[in-house]
Design a protein around this motif. Structure first.
Motif, PDB file in Angstrom:
ATOM      1  N   THR A 166      -4.985   9.362  27.983  1.00 52.22           N
ATOM      2  CA  THR A 166      -5.518   8.124  28.551  1.00 52.22           C
ATOM      3  C   THR A 166      -5.568   7.020  27.497  1.00 52.22           C
ATOM      4  N   ARG A 167      -5.952   7.390  26.293  1.00 57.85           N
ATOM      5  CA  ARG A 167      -5.998   6.395  25.217  1.00 57.85           C
ATOM      6  C   ARG A 167      -4.592   5.867  24.911  1.00 57.85           C
ATOM      7  N   GLU A 224      -2.074   5.754  26.936  1.00 57.08           N
ATOM      8  CA  GLU A 224      -1.644   4.913  28.050  1.00 57.08           C
ATOM      9  C   GLU A 224      -2.328   3.541  27.979  1.00 57.08           C
ATOM     10  N   ALA A 225      -3.615   3.543  27.685  1.00 56.48           N
ATOM     11  CA  ALA A 225      -4.362   2.290  27.618  1.00 56.48           C
ATOM     12  C   ALA A 225      -3.792   1.387  26.527  1.00 56.48           C
ATOM     13  N   GLY A 257      -1.857  -2.041  27.498  1.00 56.43           N
ATOM     14  CA  GLY A 257      -2.445  -3.284  27.002  1.00 56.43           C
ATOM     15  C   GLY A 257      -1.472  -4.057  26.136  1.00 56.43           C
ATOM     16  N   ARG A 311       1.842  -3.864  26.289  1.00 52.00           N
ATOM     17  CA  ARG A 311       2.949  -4.367  27.090  1.00 52.00           C
ATOM     18  C   ARG A 311       2.543  -5.601  27.898  1.00 52.00           C
ATOM     19  N   SER A 312       1.326  -5.586  28.427  1.00 53.26           N
ATOM     20  CA  SER A 312       0.888  -6.719  29.251  1.00 53.26           C
ATOM     21  C   SER A 312       0.414  -7.891  28.400  1.00 53.26           C
ATOM     22  N   SER A 321      -2.437  -8.114  27.080  1.00 55.03           N
ATOM     23  CA  SER A 321      -3.858  -8.370  27.329  1.00 55.03           C
ATOM     24  C   SER A 321      -4.762  -7.838  26.225  1.00 55.03           C
ATOM     25  N   VAL A 322      -4.177  -7.092  25.287  1.00 53.23           N
ATOM     26  CA  VAL A 322      -4.976  -6.571  24.177  1.00 53.23           C
ATOM     27  C   VAL A 322      -4.440  -7.180  22.887  1.00 53.23           C
ATOM     28  N   PRO A 323      -5.316  -7.765  22.080  1.00 47.29           N
ATOM     29  CA  PRO A 323      -4.835  -8.379  20.840  1.00 47.29           C
ATOM     30  C   PRO A 323      -4.355  -7.324  19.850  1.00 47.29           C
ATOM     31  N   GLN A 335      -8.191  -3.303  14.808  1.00 51.48           N
ATOM     32  CA  GLN A 335      -8.711  -2.198  15.623  1.00 51.48           C
ATOM     33  C   GLN A 335      -7.584  -1.565  16.450  1.00 51.48           C
ATOM     34  N   SER A 386      -6.115   2.280  16.123  1.00 50.36           N
ATOM     35  CA  SER A 386      -5.970   3.187  17.271  1.00 50.36           C
ATOM     36  C   SER A 386      -4.552   3.746  17.337  1.00 50.36           C
ATOM     37  N   LEU A 388       5.774   4.902  29.956  1.00 51.30           N
ATOM     38  CA  LEU A 388       4.472   4.771  30.626  1.00 51.30           C
ATOM     39  C   LEU A 388       4.393   5.548  31.937  1.00 51.30           C
ATOM     40  N   ARG A 415       1.731   8.419  32.579  1.00 51.27           N
ATOM     41  CA  ARG A 415       0.785   8.398  33.705  1.00 51.27           C
ATOM     42  C   ARG A 415       0.910   9.659  34.548  1.00 51.27           C
ATOM     43  N   ILE A 460      -1.278  12.418  33.375  1.00 52.29           N
ATOM     44  CA  ILE A 460      -2.735  12.249  33.401  1.00 52.29           C
ATOM     45  C   ILE A 460      -3.246  12.496  34.808  1.00 52.29           C
TER      46      ILE A 460
END
Lengths: 197, 209
Positions: free
Chosen positions: B104-105, B107-108, B112, B114-115, B117-119, B123, B127, B189, B193, B196
């Motif tokens: 899950t981590r 994938e997240a 994130g 790819r989209s 939406s995550v800088p 951090q 990860s 991806l 998925r 999971i």
């Protein structure tokens, strides 16, 4: 007023089930070209539904791919008791709804990563635009209501098709659509004057 | 005009207004078919669902360590349990949780990235490096005997290694585009998925685990 959308029946509906059965038999016999033909016949409608539910091109593409991979893998379990399209759409809705549930978890995770930074959607609240409010209202519907609303009102599925895809009674599909409409009318009540222009 | 008539009229208008809701573009037929064909062509050696579970979980426990590791050690070496289909479901439940968290981590993080939406910050890179270490551990585990699993882990290793080398201050869009293209072309991806389960309540009821 009828619940059924008045749009023309998609060409998809007019294709002979016999042809699908022939293709399925060929796929089961290991004919890769038949897989492609089956894909070509159904991909547009599956993709449209995935996109309507996901609202994101990458996710819609992933969900569509997942649907066909799973459908081909599970084709042996298709017994022909319903139309292939009904069976395929039951796979598609299952894949899409499970995928979207995961995405909701991911978005929570992303929000944590961003340390609670404001989400871009925050500005929508102040935008007095009817269509934006409608989009927010549809997004905010419970999953079952939204799925039926999207399938019936936007993609022209009949209640029989929806019931087959979601594994519910036809009456349940109709009831969920009715409740979805009522929720949307309520959510947009302050735009009522604008609606009927 | 009755209330029903008014509702019918509003519903018709609602339907008309809603047509723009997530209006689909033309489907990328060829691109999707290429990914489907690639996934269909991947070798499938069914080692067994429980073997997948135990192998991945054992590796996850090695990395996460301590509590679950001790618990696992008390039950004997994990590889001995790999081929077993007889282990009680309750016994491997904590291990499945650990394995699911890893997937899950991953994938997240990749979703994130790819989209956008995550800088891509410190951090995020930490990860990515942690997940890369975990992936390499899994590649050294008995789990990698399954070609399907090994293929997924190798793809993950490649992508995570690329991600881990990004520099937050100087990263170029071209680097990210390259990584994202690789993700899409290899269908990483969707395969992730698929591995999971659908939700915490459904652990073991869906996906590969």
């Amino acid at each position: 007023m009828s619940d059924e959308v008045q749009d023309p029946t998609p060409a998809f509906e007019l294709r002979s089930a016999v042809d699908d059965r022939d293709l399925i038999a060929r796929v089961r016999a290991g004919d890769g070209a038949a897989e492609r033909l089956l894909y070509d016949r159904h991909v547009d409608r599956v993709y449209r539904l995935a996109y309507r539910l996901a609202g994101d091109p990458d996710l819609a593409r992933d969900l569509t791919q997942d649907t066909f991979v799973r459908a081909f893998e599970k084709l042996g379990t298709f017994r022909g008791e319903s139309a292939f399209s009904t069976w395929l759409h039951s796979v598609a809705t299952s894949v899409a709804l499970n995928g979207l549930r995961r995405v909701r978890r991911l978005r929570r995770y992303e929000t944590d990563l961003a340390d609670g930074a404001a989400v871009a959607d925050g500005t929508r609240e102040a935008e007095p635009d009817l269509k934006i409010r409608l989009r927010q209202a549809i997004d905010g519907l419970p999953e079952g209501y939204r799925t039926v609303f999207v399938m019936h009102e936007l993609e022209g599925y009949t209640h029989d098709e929806i019931a087959g895809a979601l594994g519910v009674e036809v009456g349940t599909s109709k009831a969920q659509l009715s409740r979805a409409r009522a929720r949307l009318r309520e959510a947009l009540a302050d735009f009522a004057g604008e609606w009927t222009r | 005009m009755t209330v029903d008539d008014r509702d019918d009229m509003l519903d018709a208008r609602l339907r008309e207004l809603a047509r723009d809701y997530h209006e689909p573009p033309a489907p990328p037929r060829e691109e999707m078919w290429a990914a489907i064909a690639a996934r269909r062509a991947a070798p499938r050696v069914l080692v067994g669902r429980r073997a997948w579970t135990w192998g991945l979980a054992a590796a996850a426990v090695l990395a996460v360590g301590v509590g679950l590791g001790r618990w696992s050690a008390m039950r004997g070496p994990a590889p001995a349990a790999l081929p077993g289909a007889d282990a009680p479901a309750a016994a491997d439940a904590p291990l499945r949780v650990a394995a699911t968290q890893y997937l899950t981590r991953a994938e997240a993080l990749l979703t994130g990235m790819r989209s956008g939406s995550v800088p891509v910050d410190a951090q995020f890179l930490a990860s990515a490096r942690e997940l890369l270490s975990m992936t390499r551990l899994l590649l050294d585990s008995p789990l990698s005997q399954d070609p399907q699993v090994r293929g997924l882990l190798e793809d993950l290793e490649l992508v995570l290694a690329q991600v881990a080398q990004l520099e937050p201050a100087t990263r170029g869009a071209a680097d990210l585009d390259l990584i994202t293209d690789g993700l899409n072309q290899r269908g990483v991806l969707p395969r992730l998925r698929s591995a999971i389960p659908a939700g915490p309540a459904a652990l073991g009821a869906g996906g590969e685990l």
